[in-house]
Design an enzyme around this catalytic site. Structure first.
Site, PDB file in Angstrom:
ATOM      1  N   ARG A 295       0.826  -1.219   0.000  1.00 45.71           N
ATOM      2  CA  ARG A 295       0.000   0.000   0.000  1.00 45.71           C
ATOM      3  C   ARG A 295       0.851   1.256   0.000  1.00 45.71           C
ATOM      4  NH1 ARG A 295      -1.451   2.888   4.177  1.00 45.71           N
ATOM      5  NH2 ARG A 295      -1.504   1.178   5.667  1.00 45.71           N
TER       6      ARG A 295
ATOM      7  N   LYS B 282      -5.018   4.278 -20.350  1.00 44.63           N
ATOM      8  CA  LYS B 282      -5.171   4.575 -21.787  1.00 44.63           C
ATOM      9  C   LYS B 282      -3.879   4.230 -22.532  1.00 44.63           C
ATOM     10  CE  LYS B 282      -8.876   6.498 -20.017  1.00 44.63           C
ATOM     11  NZ  LYS B 282      -9.996   5.682 -19.612  1.00 44.63           N
TER      12      LYS B 282
ATOM     13  N   TYR C  96     -11.883  16.258 -18.301  1.00 42.32           N
ATOM     14  CA  TYR C  96     -12.449  14.913 -18.166  1.00 42.32           C
ATOM     15  C   TYR C  96     -13.580  14.957 -17.115  1.00 42.32           C
ATOM     16  CZ  TYR C  96     -12.911  10.142 -16.538  1.00 42.32           C
ATOM     17  OH  TYR C  96     -13.431   8.936 -16.143  1.00 42.32           O
TER      18      TYR C  96
ATOM     19  N   ASP D 223      -3.103  17.110 -17.174  1.00 40.26           N
ATOM     20  CA  ASP D 223      -3.480  15.739 -17.511  1.00 40.26           C
ATOM     21  C   ASP D 223      -3.062  15.525 -18.967  1.00 40.26           C
ATOM     22  OD1 ASP D 223      -4.840  13.480 -18.451  1.00 40.26           O
ATOM     23  OD2 ASP D 223      -6.570  13.810 -17.146  1.00 40.26           O
TER      24      ASP D 223
HETATM   25  N1  PLP Z   1      -8.078  11.745 -17.597  1.00 41.96           N
HETATM   26  C1  PLP Z   1      -8.597  11.537 -18.807  1.00 41.96           C
HETATM   27  C2  PLP Z   1      -8.287  12.494 -19.910  1.00 41.96           C
HETATM   28  C3  PLP Z   1      -9.424  10.428 -19.033  1.00 41.96           C
HETATM   29  O1  PLP Z   1      -9.942  10.230 -20.258  1.00 41.96           O
HETATM   30  C4  PLP Z   1      -9.701   9.542 -17.956  1.00 41.96           C
HETATM   31  C5  PLP Z   1     -10.588   8.367 -18.138  1.00 41.96           C
HETATM   32  O2  PLP Z   1     -11.262   8.218 -19.118  1.00 41.96           O
HETATM   33  C6  PLP Z   1      -9.150   9.813 -16.715  1.00 41.96           C
HETATM   34  C7  PLP Z   1      -8.324  10.914 -16.558  1.00 41.96           C
HETATM   35  C8  PLP Z   1      -9.414   8.925 -15.537  1.00 41.96           C
HETATM   36  O3  PLP Z   1      -8.623   7.786 -15.624  1.00 41.96           O
HETATM   37  P1  PLP Z   1      -8.993   6.375 -14.945  1.00 41.96           P
HETATM   38  O4  PLP Z   1     -10.219   5.865 -15.615  1.00 41.96           O
HETATM   39  O5  PLP Z   1      -7.758   5.566 -15.166  1.00 41.96           O
HETATM   40  O6  PLP Z   1      -9.231   6.664 -13.494  1.00 41.96           O
END
Ligand code: PLP
Length: 387
Positions: A46, A197, A100, A172
């Site tokens: 953890r 992704k 997102y 991000d």
């Molecule tokens: N950031 C973006 C641009 C995303 O498209 C996503 C998920 O689709 C996330 C963050 C969140 O990621 P996770 O699903 O791995 O928690």
């Protein structure tokens, strides 16, 4: 001097190799023998300090070009852990208007319960940002490419603006991946990836990462030790395996997406294509200057609205209708019905997500096969929709 494709395979690898193993084995142990370490460094999965975590951290830092990195249980664990580490009650953050959905929800609905507020900024209009700054502003949060329209903020201006005011910058970078863009090179402090992704790239792992200044990454690790969003060693192994092909995958997806975007733009059955590699994209020049490639994501509209969009999706045989992105399998989705369905029609309208818009994550199938499939579906649809 190592290249990103070499780093993706070797950076941070254990030395000497345990039992001579050519790849990092899965350390499927929750706890490790005690040698007098302090609480946060006791060997315990953890606490994100198994050999699988350590190798991943070094590898991701090498790819992002940062001092340090931490792999976590999901992209959202990285986002929520980062924001909750950096912000305290009374603090304020500037956030790009289109983010997102999970991030928007966190900022709008969860963080206010902890006394953390945000203001939305237009990422294309740096002159408007100063008005949004308050004495409590601590950070700025943006995305490299917006979902689903692939808009590119004035990221250089974000980094400069924040530096002048002592704000921490968080980006991000999921849609670009470090193969196409390394935000730390233009001054971003923290770079987040949903490793679910492109980083993993096989639609079979949920994971996330945050990379950046070592002092900030350490603070995020310490807080995550209490939040508990650590990555499971088996998922860490799969992510490390997936990342070895990151460079070849992203380059191939970029090449295919460029061909597909051009074809769709010229197709009479398609009204609009949003892809930063097209000269018609509003921020094409900025993307060409900053990025090494335009990526595998695009959005487009077929003529005829929602009904025709749905008929088109149903007529495709290769892409799967699904909400994620960045994997070997092409995925396609109508955001208004899926990933953006949590927004009101007005919110969708404001972020440019029309009802008929389609988001396409170009996979690793042969571009010729994908093109043939798209063309066949576009041809079949008029008959399907009218008959
Ligand atoms: N950031 C973006 C641009 C995303 O498209 C996503 C998920 O689709 C996330 C963050 C969140 O990621 P996770 O699903 O791995 O928690």
């Amino acid at each position: 001097m190592s290249d990103r494709s070499t780093d993706a395979i070797h950076a941070g690898a254990q030395s000497p190799r345990p039992e001579g193993a050519v790849v990092t084995p899965i350390y499927q142990a929750s706890n490790y023998e005690y040698h007098g370490e302090g609480y946060h460094d006791v060997g315990y999965a953890r606490l994100s300090n198994t050999p699988n975590h350590r190798v991943l951290g070094e590898r991701i830092a090498a790819l992002e070009g940062t001092e340090d990195a931490l792999a976590l249980a999901s992209g959202m664990a990285a986002i929520s852990g980062t924001l909750l580490t950096l912000l305290s009650a009374g603090d304020h953050i500037l956030a790009q208007d289109t983010l997102y959905g999970g991030t928007t929800g966190l900022l709008a609905h969860d963080l206010p319960r902890f006394g953390i507020s945000h203001s939305v900024i237009d990422p294309q209009d740096p002159a408007s940002w100063a008005d949004a700054v308050t004495p409590a502003t601590r950070a700025m949060y943006v995305e490299t490419l917006t979902n689903p329209l692939c808009q590119v903020a004035d990221l250089e201006a974000v980094a400069d603006f924040a530096r002048e005011r002592g704000l921490i910058t968080i980006i991000d970078n999921t849609f670009a991946s470090p193969i196409n863009f390394r935000p730390a090179e233009i001054g971003f402090d923290l770079v987040i990836e949903s490793c679910t992704k492109y980083m993993n790239g096989h639609n079979d792992v949920i994971a996330g990462s945050v990379a950046g200044r070592a002092d900030l990454v350490r603070r995020i690790k310490l807080f995550n030790d209490h939040l508990g969003g650590s990555l499971d060693p088996h998922a860490a192994f799969l992510l490390e395996r997936g990342m070895k092909t990151l460079d070849v995958r992203v380059r191939r997806q970029t090449e295919s997406a460029t061909r597909i975007a051009r074809l769709l733009e010229d197709h009479p059955g398609v009204t609009t294509v949003h892809y930063p590699g097209l000269e018609s994209h509003a921020q094409h020049e900025r993307a060409a200057r900053m990025f090494d490639g335009f990526g595998g994501m695009m959005a487009f509209e077929v003529a005829g609205g929602v009904e025709r969009a749905e008929a088109f999706l149903a007529a495709l045989t290769i892409p799967t209708v699904a909400a994620s992105l960045g994997g070997a399998e092409s995925l396609i989705v109508r955001p208004a019905a899926a990933v953006h369905s949590g927004l009101t029609p007005e919110e969708r309208e404001r972020s440019g997500v029309t009802e008929g818009l389609i988001r396409f994550s170009v996979g690793l199938e042969a571009a010729d096969d994908l093109i043939a499939d798209l063309e066949a579906a576009l041809e079949r649809v008029p008959a399907a929709a009218s008959g």
